[in-house]
Scaffold this motif. Structure first.
Motif, mmCIF file in Angstrom:
data_model
loop_
_atom_site.group_PDB
_atom_site.id
_atom_site.type_symbol
_atom_site.label_atom_id
_atom_site.label_comp_id
_atom_site.label_asym_id
_atom_site.label_seq_id
_atom_site.Cartn_x
_atom_site.Cartn_y
_atom_site.Cartn_z
ATOM 1 N N TYR A 56 0.802 -1.211 0.000
ATOM 2 C CA TYR A 56 0.000 0.000 0.000
ATOM 3 C C TYR A 56 0.843 1.273 0.000
ATOM 4 C CZ TYR A 56 -2.934 -3.844 1.252
ATOM 5 O OH TYR A 56 -3.539 -5.073 1.246
ATOM 6 N N LYS A 57 0.290 2.289 -0.604
ATOM 7 C CA LYS A 57 0.989 3.558 -0.763
ATOM 8 C C LYS A 57 1.385 4.130 0.596
ATOM 9 C CE LYS A 57 0.417 8.190 -2.755
ATOM 10 N NZ LYS A 57 -0.522 9.091 -3.486
ATOM 11 N N SER A 60 -0.866 6.187 3.265
ATOM 12 C CA SER A 60 -2.293 5.926 3.091
ATOM 13 C C SER A 60 -2.872 5.295 4.354
ATOM 14 C CB SER A 60 -2.521 4.997 1.899
ATOM 15 O OG SER A 60 -1.974 3.713 2.156
ATOM 16 N N PHE A 61 -4.196 5.342 4.461
ATOM 17 C CA PHE A 61 -4.847 4.662 5.585
ATOM 18 C C PHE A 61 -4.534 3.173 5.554
ATOM 19 C CE2 PHE A 61 -8.027 8.274 5.375
ATOM 20 C CZ PHE A 61 -7.630 8.841 6.566
ATOM 21 N N LYS A 62 -4.571 2.578 4.354
ATOM 22 C CA LYS A 62 -4.302 1.145 4.256
ATOM 23 C C LYS A 62 -2.907 0.800 4.779
ATOM 24 C CE LYS A 62 -7.341 -0.659 0.621
ATOM 25 N NZ LYS A 62 -7.373 -1.372 -0.683
ATOM 26 N N ASN A 112 7.268 1.625 4.247
ATOM 27 C CA ASN A 112 6.168 1.399 5.180
ATOM 28 C C ASN A 112 6.639 0.848 6.526
ATOM 29 O OD1 ASN A 112 3.991 2.339 3.642
ATOM 30 N ND2 ASN A 112 3.805 0.405 2.528
ATOM 31 N N ASP A 357 -8.534 3.317 -4.026
ATOM 32 C CA ASP A 357 -7.396 2.528 -3.545
ATOM 33 C C ASP A 357 -7.351 2.409 -2.028
ATOM 34 O OD1 ASP A 357 -6.396 1.965 -6.061
ATOM 35 O OD2 ASP A 357 -5.128 3.752 -6.128
ATOM 36 N N ASP A 358 -7.848 3.424 -1.340
ATOM 37 C CA ASP A 358 -7.692 3.478 0.109
ATOM 38 C C ASP A 358 -9.023 3.191 0.792
ATOM 39 O OD1 ASP A 358 -6.250 3.765 2.420
ATOM 40 O OD2 ASP A 358 -5.744 5.875 2.114
#
Length: 405
Positions: A56-57, A60-62, A112, A357-358
């Motif tokens: 995940y980016k 981002s929240f993810k 991340n 996406d998110d």
């Protein structure tokens, strides 16, 4: 009169009820679920993976919720004696041309904050002896669990906090009045001061019932799986994933060892003709019409036509499905796998054809609508629930009322 009504008794709705109950211990909370058992859909039909957050980016929240959620989920399972295992996984490049993508994924994982290890093909085979690849990444924090068991523990904790779970209760109308929201259901009306929509596959419809436009529509994608026959389970020790195709929004078929010892292979990703369509023959005319008349779907289909056709071929051809699996483990044959259950992903799609996406949480009038929470939402459920509880306006009339409940 309830202080909080949460629509949706899946893992996100239940985690939210738990978090809201902790923040507001005197509040009256109800979870409304249309099925007769909780966690019947996305929660109960997913792969059971505790994801790391590598894909995940950053920012981002993810990425944030998944990274933190992998830790909090393991801690939760340890605390409540729920069977789980942090077994790790390997992500492999099966062809040399995939090596730059593997390197990019490795860098994203580092960004991340994950614990990773680059692997040569020989090192991959030390972990997964039957895998064929050019190189790989080892992700240490990936794990496995049965999310139905997690959700059932959430139910127990929510009810212990004083929360209620109304099963077999379907919301048909939402009326927002001056100081209360009234939910019409098949079992009468429910009044609440604050509404939280965690309805998964129907979250966009619930949002619109509540006069909130999420600027996206749920398009259901069915993921079909095969299972290794017991005598061939030795082919997979942990979890084995391919490098994702950047031109396609899904991860590709992979091997997942489940917490019960079985090994699932898949999924593909095909349009489901029903929002809860777990079988190829499941069709709902309203669901199908909504998809086929939505401009965003046709823009998405045009962009990914080639890969979409491959996915559909894998859906109808076991030989094509097995050929994809053989990219990872050449020894696998058609006799080694049998069909098993499918899952349906509630994916939000924008009008311009871009997938959301998110995670998407949309505010409404005295309401919050969770309108995109596919994978890794189960991994992230504790973090999502806490974020929602903190997103409830702290200076609202609601909180001043709750202080005196």
């Amino acid at each position: 009169m309830y202080d909080f009504a949460i629509i949706g008794g899946g893992i996100v709705g239940l985690a939210t009820a738990l978090a809201v109950g902790k923040r507001y211990p005197t509040a009256k909370i109800v979870v409304i679920e249309k099925e007769t058992t909780p966690a019947s859909h996305q929660t109960g039909n997913n792969s059971g993976v505790i994801h790391s957050g590598i894909y995940y980016k950053p920012g981002s929240f993810k990425a944030k919720f998944c990274r933190e959620g992998s830790r909090s989920m393991v801690e939760f399972c340890s605390e409540h004696n729920i069977a789980h295992e942090v077994c790790g996984k390997v992500i492999v490049a099966t062809h040399p041309e995939e090596l730059p993508r593997l390197e990019n994924l490795y860098q994203r994982g580092l960004d991340n904050g994950l614990e990773l290890e680059k692997l040569t093909s020989e090192q991959v085979r030390e972990i997964e002896p039957h895998v064929q690849c050019s190189a790989g990444i080892r992700v240490f924090t990936t794990g496995i669990v049965n999310y139905r068991q997690v959700a059932q523990k959430y139910v127990e904790l929510v009810t212990n906090q004083g929360g209620e779970l109304h099963l077999g209760t379907k919301v048909t109308k939402i009326e927002t009045r001056t100081d209360v929201t009234v939910l019409s259901t098949n079992k009468g009306t429910i009044s609440t001061r604050y509404l939280i929509n965690c309805a998964g596959l129907f979250s966009d419809r619930i949002a619109r019932l509540g006069q909130t436009n999420p600027q996206a529509r749920i398009v259901p994608f069915r993921g079909e799986y095969y299972e290794l026959v017991p005598e061939k389970r030795y082919l997979v020790k942990h979890l084995i994933y391919p490098v994702p195709n950047p031109n396609f929004p899904f991860l590709g078929v992979h091997f997942t060892r489940m917490i019960d010892g079985s090994v699932h292979a898949g999924p593909n990703a095909v349009l489901s003709l029903k929002r809860e369509g777990y079988h190829k023959t499941d069709v709902n005319l309203r669901d199908l019409t909504e998809v086929l008349t939505y401009p965003g779907f046709w823009k998405l289909a045009a962009k990914h036509a080639d890969e979409g056709i491959k996915e559909m071929i894998r859906s109808v051809s076991k030989a094509a499905f097995v050929k994809s699996l053989q990219q990872l483990i050449p020894e696998v044959t058609a006799d080694d796998v049998v069909p098993t259950h499918a899952g349906v992903r509630a994916q939000a799609l924008q009008n311009d054809g871009k997938l959301v996406d998110d995670f998407l949480i949309v505010p409404g009038q005295r309401a919050l609508h969770v309108c995109n929470a596919p994978s890794p939402a189960a991994t992230s459920s504790i973090e999502i629930g806490q974020a929602i509880s903190q997103a409830i306006p702290s200076q609202s009339h609601l909180e001043s009322t709750l202080v005196h409940v």
